[in-house]
Design an enzyme around this catalytic site. Structure first.
Site, PDB file in Angstrom:
ATOM      1  N   HIS A 174     -18.901 -37.487 -46.259  1.00 54.65           N
ATOM      2  CA  HIS A 174     -18.308 -36.204 -45.877  1.00 54.65           C
ATOM      3  C   HIS A 174     -19.404 -35.147 -45.895  1.00 54.65           C
ATOM      4  O   HIS A 174     -20.188 -35.064 -46.838  1.00 54.65           O
ATOM      5  CB  HIS A 174     -17.173 -35.839 -46.832  1.00 54.65           C
ATOM      6  CG  HIS A 174     -16.400 -34.646 -46.370  1.00 54.65           C
ATOM      7  ND1 HIS A 174     -15.922 -34.532 -45.084  1.00 54.65           N
ATOM      8  CD2 HIS A 174     -16.017 -33.516 -47.016  1.00 54.65           C
ATOM      9  CE1 HIS A 174     -15.272 -33.384 -44.963  1.00 54.65           C
ATOM     10  NE2 HIS A 174     -15.327 -32.752 -46.122  1.00 54.65           N
ATOM     11  N   HIS A 229     -16.696 -26.739 -44.817  1.00 59.13           N
ATOM     12  CA  HIS A 229     -16.684 -28.063 -44.197  1.00 59.13           C
ATOM     13  C   HIS A 229     -15.432 -28.228 -43.348  1.00 59.13           C
ATOM     14  O   HIS A 229     -14.484 -27.451 -43.446  1.00 59.13           O
ATOM     15  CB  HIS A 229     -16.795 -29.170 -45.257  1.00 59.13           C
ATOM     16  CG  HIS A 229     -15.823 -29.064 -46.394  1.00 59.13           C
ATOM     17  ND1 HIS A 229     -14.865 -30.029 -46.661  1.00 59.13           N
ATOM     18  CD2 HIS A 229     -15.645 -28.110 -47.355  1.00 59.13           C
ATOM     19  CE1 HIS A 229     -14.152 -29.670 -47.725  1.00 59.13           C
ATOM     20  NE2 HIS A 229     -14.613 -28.515 -48.164  1.00 59.13           N
ATOM     21  N   CYS A 262     -16.565 -34.104 -39.393  1.00 59.43           N
ATOM     22  CA  CYS A 262     -17.261 -33.202 -40.312  1.00 59.43           C
ATOM     23  C   CYS A 262     -18.762 -33.156 -40.052  1.00 59.43           C
ATOM     24  O   CYS A 262     -19.397 -32.108 -40.219  1.00 59.43           O
ATOM     25  CB  CYS A 262     -16.975 -33.593 -41.757  1.00 59.43           C
ATOM     26  SG  CYS A 262     -17.458 -35.297 -42.185  1.00 59.43           S
TER      27      CYS A 262
END
Length: 255
Positions: free
Chosen positions: A30, A42, A151
């Site tokens: 991530h 994010h 992401c």
């Protein structure tokens, strides 16, 4: 930058850094932009980091570490778009902190067997990066897609301002290329079995195909990208005009 790891300590972070943390036993990472004051911006699928609509969702969610408890400084996961602000601890969710590297040389890029850790592309100044991230926190980054708009795509855009023009192709994400590139390389090397039974030769061909696909798909090498201001991006997302952006000549890093 280490050959095998970009691991860093939080004391070394500065606003504008692209950071990431591995999930699911190093299958998926991530990514986010560190903006200072222990805060990360994010892109999520409204609190989730996947969205394929396939069994891959179950794998990625069930195998990862337990999500950190929500805290007062973090954006609730049920906001109307997927760009959120979190404290560093909640972003890491129990994982280890890594920093994504930009403008790496081709040899080092190819030596990194796992995509989603570095790029050949050149990053913009840190203040520009932070501005993009904060602007998208208020205005969104479109619909989440694990292969085309995830992401890592978000953070690479914040760092470079570059977008892939054709929304029907793969996005900027290096880890998405790795997920698809491995099986593709195995398939493309299969015809060798018709002419040889040398497993080492087939393995070498598969590795070569995989490395070539990663290199060609890197945002620093692609020709189907353009530089888009964050203000223009959000206007075009709101009106559905993203795909009519005309391509521009993008400067490539000198190696």
């Amino acid at each position: 930058m280490g050959l095998l790891s970009n691991r860093v300590v939080k004391e070394s972070l500065k606003p504008g850094d692209h950071i990431y943390s591995w999930r699911t036993a190093y299958i998926y990472a991530h990514h986010g932009i560190y903006v200072g004051n222990d805060t990360v911006i994010h892109f999520t699928r409204r609190g989730q980091e996947v969205g394929t609509g396939t069994v891959l969702d179950v794998l990625l969610l069930s195998s990862g570490p337990a999500r950190a408890q929500a805290c007062p400084t973090c954006t609730p996961p049920d906001e109307d778009h997927g760009v959120v602000s979190s404290c560093l601890n909640c972003f890491l969710s129990g994982g280890v902190l890594y920093r994504f590297e930009y403008a790496v040389n081709p040899a080092l890029f190819l030596a990194k067997a796992r995509g989603g850790t570095c790029t050949l592309a050149v990053a913009d100044p840190d203040d520009v990066v932070v501005h993009r991230a904060k602007y998208l926190l208020e205005n969104g980054f479109g619909c989440y897609n694990v292969f085309k708009n995830n992401c890592e795509d978000f953070t690479i855009y914040c760092k470079t301002g570059l977008l892939v023009l054709d929304q029907g192709t793969m996005g900027q994400s290096g880890q998405a290329v790795s997920i698809i590139g491995g099986p593709l390389a195995a398939v493309l090397s299969t015809p060798l079995r018709l002419v040889t039974t040398n497993i080492y030769g087939m393995a070498a061909t598969a590795v070569g195909v995989y490395c070539a696909s990663r290199y060609a798909a890197d945002i620093g090498m692609r020709r189907d990208v353009t530089k888009v201001s964050v203000e223009d991006l959000t206007r075009r997302l709101a009106t559905g005009q993203l795909q009519v952006i005309e391509p521009q000549i993008v400067a490539r890093p000198a190696h």
